[in-house]
Write a protein that holds these residues in place. Structure first.
Motif, PDB file in Angstrom:
ATOM      1  N   UNK A 116      20.470 -47.787 -11.107  1.00  0.00           N
ATOM      2  CA  UNK A 116      21.424 -48.507 -11.929  1.00  0.00           C
ATOM      3  C   UNK A 116      21.625 -49.927 -11.398  1.00  0.00           C
ATOM      4  N   UNK A 117      21.513 -50.075 -10.112  1.00  0.00           N
ATOM      5  CA  UNK A 117      21.683 -51.404  -9.514  1.00  0.00           C
ATOM      6  C   UNK A 117      20.555 -52.347  -9.931  1.00  0.00           C
ATOM      7  N   UNK A 118      19.341 -51.807 -10.080  1.00  0.00           N
ATOM      8  CA  UNK A 118      18.209 -52.637 -10.503  1.00  0.00           C
ATOM      9  C   UNK A 118      18.416 -53.151 -11.924  1.00  0.00           C
ATOM     10  N   UNK A 119      18.933 -52.281 -12.819  1.00  0.00           N
ATOM     11  CA  UNK A 119      19.233 -52.721 -14.193  1.00  0.00           C
ATOM     12  C   UNK A 119      20.271 -53.831 -14.196  1.00  0.00           C
ATOM     13  N   UNK A 120      21.265 -53.683 -13.365  1.00  0.00           N
ATOM     14  CA  UNK A 120      22.328 -54.699 -13.296  1.00  0.00           C
ATOM     15  C   UNK A 120      21.764 -56.048 -12.868  1.00  0.00           C
ATOM     16  N   UNK A 121      20.873 -56.051 -11.888  1.00  0.00           N
ATOM     17  CA  UNK A 121      20.279 -57.307 -11.414  1.00  0.00           C
ATOM     18  C   UNK A 121      19.383 -57.922 -12.489  1.00  0.00           C
ATOM     19  N   UNK A 122      18.546 -57.092 -13.112  1.00  0.00           N
ATOM     20  CA  UNK A 122      17.642 -57.600 -14.160  1.00  0.00           C
ATOM     21  C   UNK A 122      18.443 -58.141 -15.337  1.00  0.00           C
ATOM     22  N   UNK A 128      18.374 -68.046 -32.303  1.00  0.00           N
ATOM     23  CA  UNK A 128      17.713 -66.925 -31.631  1.00  0.00           C
ATOM     24  C   UNK A 128      18.382 -66.636 -30.280  1.00  0.00           C
ATOM     25  N   UNK A 129      18.662 -67.692 -29.520  1.00  0.00           N
ATOM     26  CA  UNK A 129      19.319 -67.502 -28.225  1.00  0.00           C
ATOM     27  C   UNK A 129      20.738 -66.978 -28.379  1.00  0.00           C
ATOM     28  N   UNK A 130      21.445 -67.412 -29.422  1.00  0.00           N
ATOM     29  CA  UNK A 130      22.808 -66.928 -29.644  1.00  0.00           C
ATOM     30  C   UNK A 130      22.811 -65.437 -29.974  1.00  0.00           C
ATOM     31  N   UNK A 131      21.863 -64.991 -30.791  1.00  0.00           N
ATOM     32  CA  UNK A 131      21.761 -63.562 -31.108  1.00  0.00           C
ATOM     33  C   UNK A 131      21.387 -62.772 -29.858  1.00  0.00           C
ATOM     34  N   UNK A 132      20.469 -63.303 -29.059  1.00  0.00           N
ATOM     35  CA  UNK A 132      20.090 -62.631 -27.808  1.00  0.00           C
ATOM     36  C   UNK A 132      21.279 -62.561 -26.852  1.00  0.00           C
ATOM     37  N   UNK A 133      22.052 -63.635 -26.783  1.00  0.00           N
ATOM     38  CA  UNK A 133      23.244 -63.670 -25.937  1.00  0.00           C
ATOM     39  C   UNK A 133      24.243 -62.605 -26.375  1.00  0.00           C
ATOM     40  N   UNK A 134      24.495 -62.536 -27.677  1.00  0.00           N
ATOM     41  CA  UNK A 134      25.443 -61.559 -28.198  1.00  0.00           C
ATOM     42  C   UNK A 134      24.945 -60.137 -27.965  1.00  0.00           C
ATOM     43  N   UNK A 135      23.678 -59.906 -28.271  1.00  0.00           N
ATOM     44  CA  UNK A 135      23.128 -58.569 -28.094  1.00  0.00           C
ATOM     45  C   UNK A 135      23.129 -58.121 -26.646  1.00  0.00           C
ATOM     46  N   UNK A 136      22.746 -59.010 -25.752  1.00  0.00           N
ATOM     47  CA  UNK A 136      22.730 -58.656 -24.334  1.00  0.00           C
ATOM     48  C   UNK A 136      24.142 -58.470 -23.790  1.00  0.00           C
ATOM     49  N   UNK A 137      25.095 -59.232 -24.302  1.00  0.00           N
ATOM     50  CA  UNK A 137      26.491 -59.063 -23.879  1.00  0.00           C
ATOM     51  C   UNK A 137      26.998 -57.676 -24.249  1.00  0.00           C
ATOM     52  N   UNK A 138      26.711 -57.251 -25.477  1.00  0.00           N
ATOM     53  CA  UNK A 138      27.148 -55.931 -25.919  1.00  0.00           C
ATOM     54  C   UNK A 138      26.408 -54.847 -25.144  1.00  0.00           C
ATOM     55  N   UNK A 139      25.109 -55.018 -24.956  1.00  0.00           N
ATOM     56  CA  UNK A 139      24.326 -54.047 -24.207  1.00  0.00           C
ATOM     57  C   UNK A 139      24.831 -53.894 -22.772  1.00  0.00           C
ATOM     58  N   UNK A 140      25.132 -55.012 -22.131  1.00  0.00           N
ATOM     59  CA  UNK A 140      25.636 -54.954 -20.764  1.00  0.00           C
ATOM     60  C   UNK A 140      27.010 -54.292 -20.707  1.00  0.00           C
ATOM     61  N   UNK A 141      27.830 -54.536 -21.721  1.00  0.00           N
ATOM     62  CA  UNK A 141      29.153 -53.928 -21.739  1.00  0.00           C
ATOM     63  C   UNK A 141      29.058 -52.411 -21.884  1.00  0.00           C
ATOM     64  N   UNK A 142      28.145 -51.952 -22.708  1.00  0.00           N
ATOM     65  CA  UNK A 142      28.009 -50.519 -22.968  1.00  0.00           C
ATOM     66  C   UNK A 142      27.310 -49.814 -21.813  1.00  0.00           C
ATOM     67  N   UNK A 143      26.202 -50.378 -21.344  1.00  0.00           N
ATOM     68  CA  UNK A 143      25.373 -49.707 -20.352  1.00  0.00           C
ATOM     69  C   UNK A 143      25.930 -49.830 -18.944  1.00  0.00           C
TER      70      UNK A 143
END
Length: 78
Positions: free
Chosen positions: A1-7, A61-76
Motif C-alpha cells: 500500500x505504501x508503494x501505491x501511495x508514493x506512485x 485533459x490535465x484538469x480531468x486527470x487531476x480530478x480523477x486522480x484526486x477522487x481515486x486517491x481519496x477512495x483508495x
C-alpha cells in the motif's frame, strides 16, 4: 500500500505542475479594447487554430486527470 501511495503522489504532483504550467502559458481571453475588436473579427473571419487551442485542450485533459486522480486517491488511500 505504501508503494501505491508514493506512485500516486508522484503522478499527482506531476499533474499539478503540468496543470499550473499550461494555465500560465495561455494568453488572456480579454485584452481590453483590442480584445473586443479581435473578438468581433473572429466572428467574420473565423478563429485561427494555434498554440492557444492546443494548450486549452491539454489543460482540459490535465484538469480531468487531476480530478480523477484526486477522487481515486481519496477512495483508495484512506
Amino acid at each position: 500500500m505504501q508503494a501505491f501511495r508514493i506512485v500516486f503522489s508522484v503522478v499527482y504532483v506531476l499533474i499539478c505542475i503540468g496543470l499550473i504550467a499550461t494555465v500560465l502559458l495561455q494568453s488572456g481571453k480579454s485584452a481590453g479594447l483590442s480584445g473586443t475588436i479581435s473578438g468581433g473579427a473572429e466572428v467574420f473571419f473565423g478563429k485561427k487554430k494555434g498554440i492557444d487551442d492546443k494548450l486549452a485542450k491539454f489543460t482540459e485533459i490535465l484538469a480531468v486527470a487531476f480530478l480523477g486522480l484526486s477522487i481515486l486517491m481519496m477512495v483508495v488511500l484512506k
